[in-house]
Design an enzyme around this catalytic site. Structure first.
Site, PDB file in Angstrom:
ATOM      1  N   CYS A   1     -35.360  59.705 -30.217  1.00  0.00           N
ATOM      2  CA  CYS A   1     -36.653  59.142 -30.585  1.00  0.00           C
ATOM      3  C   CYS A   1     -36.896  59.445 -32.057  1.00  0.00           C
ATOM      4  CB  CYS A   1     -37.735  59.798 -29.727  1.00  0.00           C
ATOM      5  SG  CYS A   1     -39.407  59.277 -30.118  1.00  0.00           S
TER       6      CYS A   1
ATOM      7  N   CYS B   1     -36.524  52.369 -34.413  1.00  0.00           N
ATOM      8  CA  CYS B   1     -37.125  52.868 -33.162  1.00  0.00           C
ATOM      9  C   CYS B   1     -36.142  52.500 -32.057  1.00  0.00           C
ATOM     10  CB  CYS B   1     -38.473  52.199 -32.936  1.00  0.00           C
ATOM     11  SG  CYS B   1     -39.154  52.452 -31.269  1.00  0.00           S
TER      12      CYS B   1
END
Ligand code: DGL
Length: 292
Positions: A77, A200
């Site tokens: 992440c 992302c």
């Protein structure tokens, strides 16, 4: 006593986005066991702020160490890496740790027009860590940086829905269209963005929407494969690679949110059966966290 080499590698994300990294990890390290944690009950991280994301990152790291005895951790992440990896590193100095950041350096090697787009969460793209990274590359290319509020969440919400025949008309499409339009021209012509960094881990799952919008010539740069290679190097140098004979490769997947979403994503993107997935509750420990 079990050898540390046969312990699993922990992988976590705010939700299902990190499965793109798990997919690359499983391909690169087929003898390893993995425990994946999707913190879907607390997603999206991207618009929450460092204190919240830091508290979740600490609680999940501790859970993976205490409940699963992980031998290494991949923070799959970008947002959690930007907010909290330095603290995780200082709290667990002996734990092999891999984080993610938008792959702007690899993008420099492939851009021909010198104009590189970067999409990611607001948390990642406004972080001091990302600011420092971009500053270190000043003058080497022009970066068009676009935070995509809501996009990871829209992808997360769509995973257990049937894939529509054409991308147009979904919430994911509308958000991609809005953000891509705001970035200017894409293509290989002078002054156009020819390289798009997916900053992302969720965004690769909107590849069809993004590809339709930017056209066939734009290069997408994501981080799954380089992160998997980096994890291999780290395990090798720590002498922690699993032996080829250590049993069947396995993946155990957990979510703090909805089980059907994780099962659908695991099936669709990793071809894993539903019984690999379970739910888990992990309380945040805000008392120990000091905001970054
Ligand atoms: N997948 C995450 C990332 O790479 C964050 C998505 C979110 O929860 O906002 O940044």
């Amino acid at each position: 006593m079990t050898s540390p080499n046969s312990q699993p590698i922990g992988v976590f994300d705010s939700g299902v986005g990190g499965l793109s990294v798990l997919r690359a990890l499983r391909a690169e390290l087929p003898h390893e066991r993995f425990v994946y944690l999707a913190d879907s009950a607390h997603a999206p991280y991207g618009e929450r702020g460092d204190a919240y994301v830091g508290a979740r990152t600490h609680a999940i790291t501790r859970h993976l160490l205490e409940q699963h005895g992980i031998k290494a951790l991949v923070v799959a992440c970008n947002t959690a890496t930007a907010a909290a990896i330095h603290e995780v590193r200082s709290r667990y100095p002996a734990l092999p740790l891999v984080g993610l950041e938008p792959a702007v350096k690899p993008a420099l090697a492939v851009t021909q027009t010198g104009r590189v787009g970067v999409i990611g969460t607001r948390g990642t793209l406004t972080s001091a860590k990302f600011g420092k990274l971009l500053a270190s590359l000043q003058g080497q290319a022009e970066f068009v940086v676009q935070p995509c509020d809501g996009l990871a969440h829209a992808i997360e919400r769509s995973v257990d829905k049937p894939v529509p025949a054409s991308p147009q008309g979904t919430e994911t499409w509308e958000l991609c269209e809005r953000y891509i339009d705001a970035m200017g021209a894409f293509g290989t012509g002078a002054g156009a963005i020819d390289t798009l960094v997916l900053g992302c881990t969720h965004y690769i799952f909107a590849e069809r929407d993004l590809r339709t919008l930017v056209g066939p010539e734009v290069r997408f740069i994501e981080t799954g494969e380089p992160v998997a290679r980096q994890t291999r190097r780290l395990l090798e140098s720590a002498g922690l690679l699993a032996a080829a004979a250590s049993g069947a490769p396995q993946a155990q997947l957990f979510t703090t949110g909805g089980l059907p979403q994780l099962q659908a994503a695991a099936q669709r993107w990793l071809n894993l059966p539903a019984d690999c997935c379970q739910t888990v509750a992990i309380a945040s420990d805000t008392t120990e966290h000091s905001a970054a």
